[in-house]
Scaffold this active site. Structure first.
Site, PDB file in Angstrom:
ATOM      1  N   ARG A  52       0.894  -1.037  -0.077  1.00  0.00           N
ATOM      2  CA  ARG A  52      -0.082   0.263  -0.138  1.00  0.00           C
ATOM      3  C   ARG A  52       0.931   1.098  -0.068  1.00  0.00           C
ATOM      4  NH1 ARG A  52      -1.746   2.069   4.497  1.00  0.00           N
ATOM      5  NH2 ARG A  52      -1.999   0.037   5.424  1.00  0.00           N
ATOM      6  N   TYR A 105     -16.834  18.310 -14.523  1.00  0.00           N
ATOM      7  CA  TYR A 105     -17.222  16.709 -14.542  1.00  0.00           C
ATOM      8  C   TYR A 105     -18.000  16.472 -13.423  1.00  0.00           C
ATOM      9  CZ  TYR A 105     -16.932  11.944 -13.810  1.00  0.00           C
ATOM     10  OH  TYR A 105     -17.243  10.332 -13.848  1.00  0.00           O
ATOM     11  N   ASP A 176      -7.628  19.733 -14.062  1.00  0.00           N
ATOM     12  CA  ASP A 176      -8.000  18.624 -14.605  1.00  0.00           C
ATOM     13  C   ASP A 176      -7.609  18.316 -15.880  1.00  0.00           C
ATOM     14  OD1 ASP A 176      -9.179  15.995 -15.891  1.00  0.00           O
ATOM     15  OD2 ASP A 176     -10.987  16.258 -14.159  1.00  0.00           O
ATOM     16  N   LYS A 201      -9.036   7.494 -19.357  1.00  0.00           N
ATOM     17  CA  LYS A 201      -9.407   7.961 -20.678  1.00  0.00           C
ATOM     18  C   LYS A 201      -8.145   7.722 -21.809  1.00  0.00           C
ATOM     19  CE  LYS A 201     -13.457   8.972 -18.846  1.00  0.00           C
ATOM     20  NZ  LYS A 201     -13.100   8.744 -17.473  1.00  0.00           N
TER      21      LYS A 201
HETATM   22  C1  PLP Z   1     -12.835  15.298 -16.843  1.00  0.00           C
HETATM   23  C2  PLP Z   1     -12.791  14.132 -16.134  1.00  0.00           C
HETATM   24  N1  PLP Z   1     -12.294  13.966 -14.578  1.00  0.00           N
HETATM   25  C3  PLP Z   1     -12.526  13.068 -13.879  1.00  0.00           C
HETATM   26  C4  PLP Z   1     -13.005  11.877 -14.156  1.00  0.00           C
HETATM   27  C5  PLP Z   1     -13.235  10.633 -13.178  1.00  0.00           C
HETATM   28  O1  PLP Z   1     -12.288   9.627 -13.653  1.00  0.00           O
HETATM   29  P1  PLP Z   1     -12.436   8.265 -13.216  1.00  0.00           P
HETATM   30  O2  PLP Z   1     -13.976   7.768 -14.003  1.00  0.00           O
HETATM   31  O3  PLP Z   1     -11.421   7.531 -13.713  1.00  0.00           O
HETATM   32  O4  PLP Z   1     -12.709   8.090 -11.884  1.00  0.00           O
HETATM   33  C6  PLP Z   1     -13.679  12.011 -15.303  1.00  0.00           C
HETATM   34  C7  PLP Z   1     -14.490  10.706 -15.661  1.00  0.00           C
HETATM   35  O5  PLP Z   1     -15.059  10.721 -16.773  1.00  0.00           O
HETATM   36  C8  PLP Z   1     -13.537  13.023 -16.516  1.00  0.00           C
HETATM   37  O6  PLP Z   1     -14.318  12.969 -17.412  1.00  0.00           O
END
Ligand code: PLP
Length: 383
Positions: A52, A105, A176, A201
């Site tokens: 961990r 998001y 982000d 992604k």
């Molecule tokens: C812009 C953005 N940030 C964060 C996330 C969260 O990521 P995860 O689905 O891998 O937890 C997403 C998921 O769609 C996203 O599109």
């Protein structure tokens, strides 16, 4: 396979995170499946102790993403993008103030609202396109959250101006960078403190991994985040980390192709009579186009289209055959989703908006699919 630091990004993507170049060495890092390590000594001496705390399989990925984002300190891998988002919010002291766009998001704004409702922090929601209002909200704040381009509206915010306004007030800036990837935008170089990725992604790129990454600019911020990860335990599995590094090797190729497809489809869709609006920052008519041109090294591979009713939007989604109806984005396959089908989606997102994550298929097949679905759903052709 150990290129100069000045090598092109495409070359570095292939070479980063490889094991040491000695005879008989494997080309790829091993997947280390263990929960613990032999260690009888002093844990403070830097021995590996427990999986961990650290795992050798995470480290090549963490080194590679830091190199790409322009940080001197390794990144940190998490169990998901949301685990990374939650870890970034942990930089805010209890009762501190965060400034977050309402149209972030939905997981990010959802988490910020939950933390605020529970009294963990104070949330100021903003529209980051309104610079004056955002500056006012930054007074006395602890953290500014930026997503650009935004999911799914594809707004491009004035990153240098927002970062400067935050830094003037000693507000930590988290960006982000999921939609752009470090190949199209490097927020740390503009002065941001931390970059977040849903590596689920583009970085992994094949819709087979859920994983998050954080990259801090400074060693002390990284140290705080590492401590948080170790204590909260949102670590990735070694296989997921390995797959993400393998995905990263082809990021340049995948993104170039998906982006070229997206740009061409946005151009062809732009004047389609069935659509109320096409959002893609690469279109000269897009309200954020000039800013996108100045800030980004490419406009990305997501296109959002708006139908004038939910029924028509749903009919388009169900009529598509090459596109797969599914949430998520950034994989080699094209996906389609009406975002407001999720109750948590911000109200700023129009109910008839469909997000298209464009993959690497042949553009003409994607176009034919869109044409027939739009005609089926609305009775109008693009001719
Ligand atoms: C812009 C953005 N940030 C964060 C996330 C969260 O990521 P995860 O689905 O891998 O937890 C997403 C998921 O769609 C996203 O599109």
């Amino acid at each position: 396979m150990h290129p100069e630091e000045s090598a092109h990004t495409d070359t570095r993507l292939v070479a980063l995170g490889r094991p040491v170049a000695e005879n008989a060495a494997a080309l790829n890092p091993p997947i280390v499946l263990t929960s613990t390590f032999r260690s009888a000594g002093d844990p403070e001496e830097g021995d590996r102790v427990y999986a961990r705390y650290s795992n050798p399989t995470w480290e090549p990925l963490e080194a590679a993403i830091a190199d790409l984002e322009g940080s001197e300190v390794p990144g940190l891998a998490y169990a998901s993008g949301m685990a990374a988002v939650a870890a970034a919010f942990s930089l805010v002291p209890v009762g501190g103030t965060v400034v977050v766009p309402s149209a972030s998001y939905n997981g990010t704004i959802g988490l910020a609202r939950e933390l605020s409702a529970g009294g963990a922090l104070v949330l100021r929601e903003i529209d980051p396109l309104d610079l004056a209002a955002t500056e006012a909200a930054l007074d006395g704040a602890d953290l500014l959250w930026i997503e650009s381009p935004t999911n799914p509206m594809l707004d491009v915010v004035d990153l240098p101006a927002l970062v400067a306004a935050a830094r003037e007030r000693r507000v930590t800036v988290v960006v982000d960078n999921t939609f752009s990837t470090p190949l199209r935008q490097r927020p740390l170089l503009v002065g941001a403190d931390v970059v977040v990725h849903s590596a689920t992604k583009y970085i992994s790129g094949h819709s087979d991994v859920v994983l998050g990454l954080l990259i801090a600019r400074d060693a002390d911020v990284r140290e705080r985040l590492l401590r948080q990860r170790t204590l909260h335990g949102a670590i990735p599995g070694p296989f997921e980390a390995w797959l993400a590094l393998r995905g990263l090797r082809t990021l340049a190729l995948r993104l170039d192709r998906s982006e070229a497809n997206a740009h061409e489809l946005a151009r062809r869709l732009e004047h389609h009579p069935a659509l109320a609006r096409v959002r893609y920052p690469g279109l000269p008519a897009d309200p954020n186009h000039e800013r996108a041109r100045a800030q980004l090294d490419g406009y990305g591979a997501v296109v959002s289209i708006e139908l004038d009713s939910v029924e028509r939007a749903d009919a388009v989604v169900s009529a598509l055959r090459v596109f797969t109806p599914a949430t998520s984005l950034g994989g080699v396959e094209s996906l389609v989703e009406r975002r407001r089908r999720h109750p948590a989606e911000p109200r700023e997102v129009p109910a008839g908006l469909i997000r298209l994550s464009i993959g690497i298929e042949h553009v003409d097949d994607l176009w034919r699919d869109l044409e027939q679905a739009l005609e089926y759903a609305t009775g109008t052709t693009g001719d």
